[in-house]
Design a protein around this motif. Sequence first.
Motif, PDB file in Angstrom:
ATOM      1  N   CYS A  33       0.853  -1.185   0.000  1.00 34.06           N
ATOM      2  CA  CYS A  33       0.000   0.000   0.000  1.00 34.06           C
ATOM      3  C   CYS A  33       0.889   1.235   0.000  1.00 34.06           C
ATOM      4  O   CYS A  33       1.867   1.302   0.731  1.00 34.06           O
ATOM      5  CB  CYS A  33      -0.891  -0.028   1.244  1.00 34.06           C
ATOM      6  SG  CYS A  33      -2.224   1.177   1.199  1.00 34.06           S
ATOM      7  N   TYR A  34       0.559   2.197  -0.819  1.00 30.68           N
ATOM      8  CA  TYR A  34       1.369   3.393  -0.969  1.00 30.68           C
ATOM      9  C   TYR A  34       0.467   4.619  -0.878  1.00 30.68           C
ATOM     10  O   TYR A  34      -0.636   4.615  -1.391  1.00 30.68           O
ATOM     11  CB  TYR A  34       2.066   3.372  -2.330  1.00 30.68           C
ATOM     12  CG  TYR A  34       2.889   4.596  -2.621  1.00 30.68           C
ATOM     13  CD1 TYR A  34       2.368   5.634  -3.378  1.00 30.68           C
ATOM     14  CD2 TYR A  34       4.168   4.720  -2.126  1.00 30.68           C
ATOM     15  CE1 TYR A  34       3.112   6.776  -3.639  1.00 30.68           C
ATOM     16  CE2 TYR A  34       4.930   5.847  -2.387  1.00 30.68           C
ATOM     17  CZ  TYR A  34       4.394   6.865  -3.139  1.00 30.68           C
ATOM     18  OH  TYR A  34       5.123   7.980  -3.385  1.00 30.68           O
ATOM     19  N   GLY A  35       0.951   5.645  -0.214  1.00 29.45           N
ATOM     20  CA  GLY A  35       0.199   6.897  -0.176  1.00 29.45           C
ATOM     21  C   GLY A  35       0.753   7.841   0.854  1.00 29.45           C
ATOM     22  O   GLY A  35       1.603   7.483   1.666  1.00 29.45           O
ATOM     23  N   LYS A  41      -4.122   4.452   4.452  1.00 33.97           N
ATOM     24  CA  LYS A  41      -3.451   3.180   4.144  1.00 33.97           C
ATOM     25  C   LYS A  41      -3.699   2.133   5.225  1.00 33.97           C
ATOM     26  O   LYS A  41      -4.044   0.995   4.921  1.00 33.97           O
ATOM     27  CB  LYS A  41      -1.943   3.402   3.982  1.00 33.97           C
ATOM     28  CG  LYS A  41      -1.548   4.289   2.824  1.00 33.97           C
ATOM     29  CD  LYS A  41      -0.053   4.523   2.762  1.00 33.97           C
ATOM     30  CE  LYS A  41       0.517   5.220   3.963  1.00 33.97           C
ATOM     31  NZ  LYS A  41       0.070   6.593   4.194  1.00 33.97           N
ATOM     32  N   THR A  42      -3.526   2.508   6.489  1.00 34.07           N
ATOM     33  CA  THR A  42      -3.712   1.556   7.584  1.00 34.07           C
ATOM     34  C   THR A  42      -5.149   1.068   7.624  1.00 34.07           C
ATOM     35  O   THR A  42      -5.408  -0.130   7.763  1.00 34.07           O
ATOM     36  CB  THR A  42      -3.310   2.187   8.937  1.00 34.07           C
ATOM     37  OG1 THR A  42      -1.942   2.584   8.856  1.00 34.07           O
ATOM     38  CG2 THR A  42      -3.485   1.204  10.079  1.00 34.07           C
ATOM     39  N   THR A  44      -7.287   0.963   5.127  1.00 35.06           N
ATOM     40  CA  THR A  44      -7.515   0.118   3.954  1.00 35.06           C
ATOM     41  C   THR A  44      -6.936  -1.272   4.166  1.00 35.06           C
ATOM     42  O   THR A  44      -7.554  -2.277   3.828  1.00 35.06           O
ATOM     43  CB  THR A  44      -6.887   0.763   2.697  1.00 35.06           C
ATOM     44  OG1 THR A  44      -7.524   2.018   2.470  1.00 35.06           O
ATOM     45  CG2 THR A  44      -7.048  -0.138   1.475  1.00 35.06           C
ATOM     46  N   MET A  45      -5.756  -1.350   4.748  1.00 33.60           N
ATOM     47  CA  MET A  45      -5.088  -2.635   4.911  1.00 33.60           C
ATOM     48  C   MET A  45      -5.633  -3.439   6.085  1.00 33.60           C
ATOM     49  O   MET A  45      -5.825  -4.643   5.971  1.00 33.60           O
ATOM     50  CB  MET A  45      -3.581  -2.423   5.075  1.00 33.60           C
ATOM     51  CG  MET A  45      -2.939  -1.763   3.864  1.00 33.60           C
ATOM     52  SD  MET A  45      -3.165  -2.705   2.353  1.00 33.60           S
ATOM     53  CE  MET A  45      -1.682  -3.657   2.368  1.00 33.60           C
TER      54      MET A  45
END
Length: 140
Positions: A33-35, A41-42, A44-45
């Motif tokens: 995940c990148y951003g 990101k956290t 989403t993951m």
Amino acid sequence: MQHFPTQLVKRRFMLPLALVERVLQGQNGTVFCYGSTGAGKTYTMLGITDNPGVMVLAIKDLFAKIRERSLDEAHSVSLSYLEVCNETVRDLLSPGRPLVLRGDKQGIVAAGLTQYRAFLTHEVIRLLQQGNQNHTTEPT
């Protein structure tokens, strides 16, 4: 922060879930995940209990498929958790000195990256939560 229903997360992130089948065939799997800081990101993951994220869904799927196949094949689950931030590679499960990337017969590896063996879904989730406590939270 807006929370999306689990079904939407499952439909939107089918590629990482499809990765599970390849992992069961013996390939290594990576979820990346990148951003920018604060982009989600956290969330989403990992997500939250009622709305699990991409990694949690993939882990649950992995262990469910292992249970389905346990009579046919032997499986072993190992994991590492690293962060690349400002050109520095860090082991999130064993924080300390930055890791050095090296080339060897396996390809590019992060020398000294710890690897943990996990037998249950909740063990992996606990390690991911532990790693998240160690990740960089400053603006990049």
